[in-house]
Design a protein around this motif. Structure first.
Motif, PDB file in Angstrom:
ATOM      1  N   LEU A 161       8.478   1.428   2.860  1.00 56.08           N
ATOM      2  CA  LEU A 161       7.882   1.194   4.177  1.00 56.08           C
ATOM      3  C   LEU A 161       7.112  -0.124   4.160  1.00 56.08           C
ATOM      4  N   ILE A 162       6.368  -0.360   3.096  1.00 49.98           N
ATOM      5  CA  ILE A 162       5.616  -1.618   2.972  1.00 49.98           C
ATOM      6  C   ILE A 162       6.569  -2.809   2.977  1.00 49.98           C
ATOM      7  N   VAL A 163       7.659  -2.692   2.192  1.00 53.83           N
ATOM      8  CA  VAL A 163       8.641  -3.778   2.140  1.00 53.83           C
ATOM      9  C   VAL A 163       9.281  -3.991   3.507  1.00 53.83           C
ATOM     10  N   ALA A 164       9.620  -2.913   4.198  1.00 54.93           N
ATOM     11  CA  ALA A 164      10.245  -3.025   5.523  1.00 54.93           C
ATOM     12  C   ALA A 164       9.314  -3.718   6.509  1.00 54.93           C
ATOM     13  N   ILE A 165       8.038  -3.380   6.466  1.00 50.37           N
ATOM     14  CA  ILE A 165       7.065  -4.023   7.366  1.00 50.37           C
ATOM     15  C   ILE A 165       6.963  -5.514   7.061  1.00 50.37           C
TER      16      ILE A 165
ATOM     17  N   ILE B 201      -2.032  -4.761   6.918  1.00 46.18           N
ATOM     18  CA  ILE B 201      -2.189  -3.515   6.161  1.00 46.18           C
ATOM     19  C   ILE B 201      -1.167  -3.449   5.030  1.00 46.18           C
ATOM     20  N   ALA B 202       0.078  -3.865   5.311  1.00 46.47           N
ATOM     21  CA  ALA B 202       1.131  -3.832   4.286  1.00 46.47           C
ATOM     22  C   ALA B 202       0.790  -4.752   3.114  1.00 46.47           C
ATOM     23  N   LYS B 203       0.233  -5.911   3.406  1.00 51.93           N
ATOM     24  CA  LYS B 203      -0.140  -6.828   2.323  1.00 51.93           C
ATOM     25  C   LYS B 203      -1.236  -6.227   1.448  1.00 51.93           C
TER      26      LYS B 203
ATOM     27  N   LEU C  16       0.358  -3.354  -0.699  1.00 56.19           N
ATOM     28  CA  LEU C  16       1.484  -3.663  -1.587  1.00 56.19           C
ATOM     29  C   LEU C  16       1.143  -3.453  -3.061  1.00 56.19           C
ATOM     30  N   ALA C  17       0.026  -4.007  -3.499  1.00 62.93           N
ATOM     31  CA  ALA C  17      -0.329  -3.889  -4.922  1.00 62.93           C
ATOM     32  C   ALA C  17      -0.548  -2.434  -5.342  1.00 62.93           C
ATOM     33  N   PRO C  18      -1.345  -1.639  -4.597  1.00 69.67           N
ATOM     34  CA  PRO C  18      -1.444  -0.217  -4.961  1.00 69.67           C
ATOM     35  C   PRO C  18      -0.101   0.501  -4.898  1.00 69.67           C
ATOM     36  N   GLY C  19       0.743   0.137  -3.910  1.00 64.53           N
ATOM     37  CA  GLY C  19       2.034   0.798  -3.770  1.00 64.53           C
ATOM     38  C   GLY C  19       2.936   0.574  -4.975  1.00 64.53           C
TER      39      GLY C  19
ATOM     40  N   PRO D  20      -3.538   3.722   0.817  1.00 72.10           N
ATOM     41  CA  PRO D  20      -3.809   2.617   1.752  1.00 72.10           C
ATOM     42  C   PRO D  20      -2.816   2.523   2.901  1.00 72.10           C
ATOM     43  N   ILE D  21      -1.546   2.768   2.621  1.00 75.20           N
ATOM     44  CA  ILE D  21      -0.549   2.658   3.695  1.00 75.20           C
ATOM     45  C   ILE D  21      -0.460   3.954   4.502  1.00 75.20           C
ATOM     46  N   VAL D  22      -0.561   5.108   3.826  1.00 80.04           N
ATOM     47  CA  VAL D  22      -0.429   6.389   4.522  1.00 80.04           C
ATOM     48  C   VAL D  22      -1.596   6.631   5.466  1.00 80.04           C
ATOM     49  N   LEU D  23      -2.798   6.258   5.025  1.00 82.35           N
ATOM     50  CA  LEU D  23      -3.992   6.479   5.846  1.00 82.35           C
ATOM     51  C   LEU D  23      -4.395   5.256   6.649  1.00 82.35           C
TER      52      LEU D  23
END
Length: 442
Positions: free
Chosen positions: A308-312, A324-326, A329-332, A339-342
């Motif tokens: 999802l992060i990559v797609a965004i 938010i995606a940037k 990214l590192a935690p993902g 960070p991305i889910v919430l």
């Protein structure tokens, strides 16, 4: 879609909340987490031994293998002190965590749990030597000290601690002067409850052994544990648990944590059997284990949210989403998805419900059948959950390069599932930005 979300919120969410509040399930989850250093250390020993053996056999590095023999011997020592005693450590941690949740002495609970477990795997062993049946009294079945005895540790460890906590809460204890040091006071308070709990479990085991002619751990292994672990190899069971994890997470409840007692009770023993088989140079018997979910479906965390992060980052035109995606990214990359889910959020966002549930289901289904066909090694090494994608599968499958290919295909599949909904989120945002017209009257 709104009706589906409302139905899940009305019927599934209350169930998840109730499960998350059951103290025994919470203790069981925390016990598995606490014993994780033992699991990782034993698996690291397997990785070291496998790496040296692979260098010797596949690369012809015989001198290297000879020089590294001391490291192999050290790994064997680590193995014997960690993984081969898994159930022993687990009984201790379960007793500690359950006693803490029941608001009694955690150390006292750990001791009672350990004693309750060991009584359930001992007394006598029936052996057949050269056609002669022999009965050895006052013996321990050391195989039950490994992951084989996990279910026995859960049942009798929990039973012993519950009896112990009940006696303490009912004040079945010796009363001494309050001037005693705290440690001595706790020891005396635990004396009578501990004795009652241990003798109660001992009585149950004595009756069981007298009636059946075998000890409880052996009976449990053959009648419950092995069938349950084998049931966990079924395609439907694997998909069902994956689905429940995603639904719980969609409502903001950590599905992996809520279902950890199920995940760890069914698939962790299978994984530990695979680890033991790999260490002994045997073929791992189980195709789907606890780590299979992590390395083939939950990259970036539950939901495969790294994609999802990559797609965004690739396709979204929304500046707030991209920001938010940037950040996420590192935690993902290390499988941390909060960070991305919430932050986006994915939680309770109807736009992302379908890909959040569908992507892991498709990845699990695809990886399951690839494993069934023997196109990739099953997971046979426990790796930390924060191990990045591609690297984690490679190590978990014992240096199988095909695991990297499978993981990459899974990630591309998840990306393809997530991408249309990222475009949809952008269009919904554009539609919400309707122009406002103002009229001025003179």
């Amino acid at each position: 879609m709104n009706r589906l979300v409302a139905w899940l919120e009305n019927y599934v969410l209350p169930l998840a909340n109730r499960l998350a509040q059951v103290r025994w399930l919470v203790a069981l989850r925390d016990a598995f987490i606490t014993v994780m250093p033992i699991t990782i250390a034993g698996s690291l020993a397997v990785l070291i031994k496998s790496l040296i053996e692979a260098a010797k056999v596949n690369l012809g590095w015989k001198t290297f293998a000879f020089v590294m023999q001391p490291l192999v011997l050290i790994s064997n020592v680590v193995w014997r002190g960690t993984f081969s005693l898994f159930a022993l450590f687990f009984a201790l941690t379960l007793g500690y965590q359950l006693a803490k949740n029941l608001e009694v002495s955690p150390l006292g609970g750990a001791v009672v749990s350990l004693a309750s477990f060991t009584m359930s795997i001992a007394s006598f062993v029936n052996l057949k030597v050269r056609g002669v049946n022999l009965t050895i009294h006052n013996a321990f079945d050391i195989s039950q000290l490994s992951t084989t005895g996990t279910f026995t540790a859960i049942i009798f460890g929990s039973l012993g601690v519950v009896i112990y906590a009940f006696c303490l809460h009912e004040r079945f204890m010796l009363h001494f002067s309050t001037t005693l040091p705290r440690a001595e006071q706790e020891a005396f308070d635990s004396l009578v409850p501990g004795i009652i709990a241990i003798f109660a479990v001992g009585l149950i085991n004595f009756i069981f052994q007298s009636a059946t002619g075998t000890y409880f751990g052996n009976w449990l292994l053959k009648t419950i544990q092995i069938p349950l672990v084998n049931m966990g190899q079924g395609f439907g069971m694997v998909l069902l648990v994956t689905l429940l994890v995603q639904i719980f997470w969609f409502f903001g409840i950590n599905g992996i944590s809520v279902l950890a007692p199920i995940l760890d009770s069914i698939w962790l023993p299978a994984q530990n059997v695979n680890v033991t088989a790999a260490r002994d140079g045997n073929v791992p018997p189980f195709l789907w284990v606890r780590g299979s979910f992590d390395v083939f479906a939950w990259f970036g965390g539950a939901g495969g949210t790294l994609m999802l992060i990559v797609a965004i980052l690739l396709f979204s035109k929304r500046s707030d989403y991209r920001t938010i995606a940037k950040v996420a990214l590192a935690p993902g990359i290390f499988n941390i998805n909060e960070p991305i889910v919430l932050g986006l959020p994915v939680v309770l966002n109807p736009v992302y419900f379908i890909p959040f549930v569908l992507a892991p289901l498709v990845n699990v289904a695809f990886s399951y059948w690839v494993s069934i066909m023997g196109l990739v090694n099953p997971v046979q090494v426990a790796v930390p959950s924060i191990m990045p994608p591609l690297i984690g599968p490679f190590l978990a499958c014992n240096y199988d390069w095909r695991a990297i290919v499978l993981s990459l295909i899974d990630m591309l599949i998840a990306l393809a599932i997530w991408t249309p909904f990222v475009f949809a989120a952008d269009k919904i945002a554009d539609a919400d930005k309707t122009p406002q017209f103002f009229t001025t009257q003179y």
